[in-house]
Design an enzyme around this catalytic site. Structure first.
Site, PDB file in Angstrom:
ATOM      1  N   ARG A  93      47.771  45.060  46.059  1.00 15.22           N
ATOM      2  CA  ARG A  93      48.526  45.992  45.081  1.00 15.22           C
ATOM      3  C   ARG A  93      47.786  47.589  44.834  1.00 15.22           C
ATOM      4  O   ARG A  93      46.855  47.512  45.387  1.00 15.22           O
ATOM      5  CB  ARG A  93      48.614  45.456  43.539  1.00 15.22           C
ATOM      6  CG  ARG A  93      47.290  45.174  43.094  1.00 15.22           C
ATOM      7  CD  ARG A  93      47.142  44.745  41.792  1.00 15.22           C
ATOM      8  NE  ARG A  93      45.675  44.135  41.291  1.00 15.22           N
ATOM      9  CZ  ARG A  93      44.725  44.934  41.069  1.00 15.22           C
ATOM     10  NH1 ARG A  93      44.762  46.161  41.475  1.00 15.22           N
ATOM     11  NH2 ARG A  93      43.359  44.399  41.015  1.00 15.22           N
ATOM     12  N   GLY A  94      48.428  48.375  44.074  1.00 16.17           N
ATOM     13  CA  GLY A  94      47.666  49.639  43.959  1.00 16.17           C
ATOM     14  C   GLY A  94      46.648  49.197  42.544  1.00 16.17           C
ATOM     15  O   GLY A  94      46.628  48.102  42.320  1.00 16.17           O
ATOM     16  N   GLY A  95      45.593  50.369  42.563  1.00 15.94           N
ATOM     17  CA  GLY A  95      44.801  50.142  41.474  1.00 15.94           C
ATOM     18  C   GLY A  95      43.526  49.690  41.939  1.00 15.94           C
ATOM     19  O   GLY A  95      43.375  49.251  43.236  1.00 15.94           O
ATOM     20  N   ASP A  96      42.557  49.462  41.185  1.00 18.19           N
ATOM     21  CA  ASP A  96      41.167  49.059  41.393  1.00 18.19           C
ATOM     22  C   ASP A  96      40.827  47.715  40.968  1.00 18.19           C
ATOM     23  O   ASP A  96      41.953  46.657  41.191  1.00 18.19           O
ATOM     24  CB  ASP A  96      40.237  49.806  40.667  1.00 18.19           C
ATOM     25  CG  ASP A  96      38.906  50.039  41.438  1.00 18.19           C
ATOM     26  OD1 ASP A  96      38.119  49.004  41.157  1.00 18.19           O
ATOM     27  OD2 ASP A  96      38.528  51.053  42.014  1.00 18.19           O
ATOM     28  N   TYR A  99      40.501  41.724  35.967  1.00 13.48           N
ATOM     29  CA  TYR A  99      40.358  40.274  35.725  1.00 13.48           C
ATOM     30  C   TYR A  99      41.462  39.664  34.928  1.00 13.48           C
ATOM     31  O   TYR A  99      42.312  40.404  34.495  1.00 13.48           O
ATOM     32  CB  TYR A  99      39.022  40.360  34.500  1.00 13.48           C
ATOM     33  CG  TYR A  99      39.080  39.018  33.927  1.00 13.48           C
ATOM     34  CD1 TYR A  99      38.373  37.725  34.391  1.00 13.48           C
ATOM     35  CD2 TYR A  99      39.646  38.941  32.400  1.00 13.48           C
ATOM     36  CE1 TYR A  99      38.346  36.563  33.864  1.00 13.48           C
ATOM     37  CE2 TYR A  99      39.506  37.371  31.889  1.00 13.48           C
ATOM     38  CZ  TYR A  99      38.986  36.424  32.458  1.00 13.48           C
ATOM     39  OH  TYR A  99      38.953  35.150  32.046  1.00 13.48           O
ATOM     40  N   GLY A 167      49.431  47.013  37.991  1.00 15.82           N
ATOM     41  CA  GLY A 167      49.044  47.210  39.298  1.00 15.82           C
ATOM     42  C   GLY A 167      50.322  46.546  40.145  1.00 15.82           C
ATOM     43  O   GLY A 167      50.624  45.580  40.112  1.00 15.82           O
ATOM     44  N   PHE A 179      51.798  43.135  35.647  1.00 14.11           N
ATOM     45  CA  PHE A 179      51.049  43.554  34.405  1.00 14.11           C
ATOM     46  C   PHE A 179      50.231  42.284  33.813  1.00 14.11           C
ATOM     47  O   PHE A 179      50.425  41.091  34.161  1.00 14.11           O
ATOM     48  CB  PHE A 179      52.000  44.072  33.364  1.00 14.11           C
ATOM     49  CG  PHE A 179      52.899  43.245  32.578  1.00 14.11           C
ATOM     50  CD1 PHE A 179      52.436  42.003  31.388  1.00 14.11           C
ATOM     51  CD2 PHE A 179      54.210  43.005  33.017  1.00 14.11           C
ATOM     52  CE1 PHE A 179      53.543  41.144  31.207  1.00 14.11           C
ATOM     53  CE2 PHE A 179      55.173  42.232  32.539  1.00 14.11           C
ATOM     54  CZ  PHE A 179      54.742  41.371  31.710  1.00 14.11           C
ATOM     55  N   CYS A 196      39.259  48.533  36.373  1.00 15.07           N
ATOM     56  CA  CYS A 196      40.258  49.595  36.848  1.00 15.07           C
ATOM     57  C   CYS A 196      39.346  50.738  37.307  1.00 15.07           C
ATOM     58  O   CYS A 196      39.781  51.848  37.811  1.00 15.07           O
ATOM     59  CB  CYS A 196      40.984  50.036  35.948  1.00 15.07           C
ATOM     60  SG  CYS A 196      42.226  48.744  35.161  1.00 15.07           S
TER      61      CYS A 196
END
Length: 238
Positions: A93-96, A99, A167, A179, A196
């Site tokens: 997925r995208g994002g950093d 948890y 993400g 989400f 993130c």
């Protein structure tokens, strides 16, 4: 082609389930839709509709790192992960880094956006809108933070904090991932990451904001209602 538009969304609550098999299941549903699209392209005389899904799940403790993320944002080593009974997974997925854990509602929409609109930016904003409307029912005023995906409180202030992370990934307009809304989440687990990749803002939960335990099942019902409203779809349970 309009007759092929499908705004029905099959809802499944997977209960408590490990991250990897849930991801595998998303990929399976994604592939089913991709196969339909390939068949439609190759055989336009016999077009089939694609399917939409919404999965809810509660994951055991896990840290996931998006493809654009930095491993340095995971602050726990292998020994510490074992000690806190958490796993670590790199995802597409995208994002950093984020948890997932108990007391958190995780939603995975597998939608063919060609059934709705072909706009990923709008899709992300609509997911945020679902959560904003949900938490508003508890008197919590969620906001968007420019350039930072998710749902926040007190944007632009020193004590800005995120309550919901987003993400997603899309292939041929079919989405996976989604989400994660912190409801009764144990917030200590966020101490082991830079959530993130944002080091100067905090994370929070509904329990922390309301200073009381929240009815987890009730929150899920409210999310479903607002998801159907925002996306103009019908949820079914077959």
């Amino acid at each position: 082609m309009n007759s092929l538009i499908n705004k029905k969304v099959r809802f499944q609550d997977l209960g408590t389930k490990d991250y990897q098999p849930t991801w595998d299941y998303q990929e399976e549903l994604l592939k089913q839709n991709l196969d339909i699209k390939i068949q439609n392209r190759e055989n336009p005389e016999d077009l089939k509709i694609t399917n939409n899904h919404l999965l809810f799940v509660e994951h055991p403790h896990v840290y996931t790192l998006g493809k654009s993320g930095h491993e340095s944002n995971l602050l726990a080593n292998e020994k510490k992960l074992k000690e806190i009974e958490a796993t670590y997974v790199k995802v597409n997925r995208g994002g950093d880094i984020t948890y997932h854990g108990f007391g958190q509602v995780v939603g995975y929409p597998i939608l063919d956006l060609e059934n709705f609109y072909t706009d990923i930016h709008r899709y992300m904003r609509d997911l945020e809108e679902v959560i904003i409307r949900t938490i508003a029912e508890y008197g919590l005023i969620g906001e968007r933070s420019p350039g930072e995906t998710g749902v926040w409180f007190d944007v632009g202030k020193p004590y800005a904090r995120k309550i919901c992370a987003l993400g997603v990934k899309a292939s041929r307009w079919i989405t996976i991932h989604g989400f994660a809304l912190n409801v009764n989440t144990d917030m200590r687990y966020f101490d082991y990451i830079i959530p993130c990749g944002i080091s100067d803002k905090q994370v929070t939960s509904m329990k922390r904001e309301l200073e009381k335990e929240v009815d987890y099942e009730e929150v899920k019902e409210k999310i479903k209602k607002h998801f159907a409203d925002v996306f103009g779809c019908d949820l079914f349970y077959k």
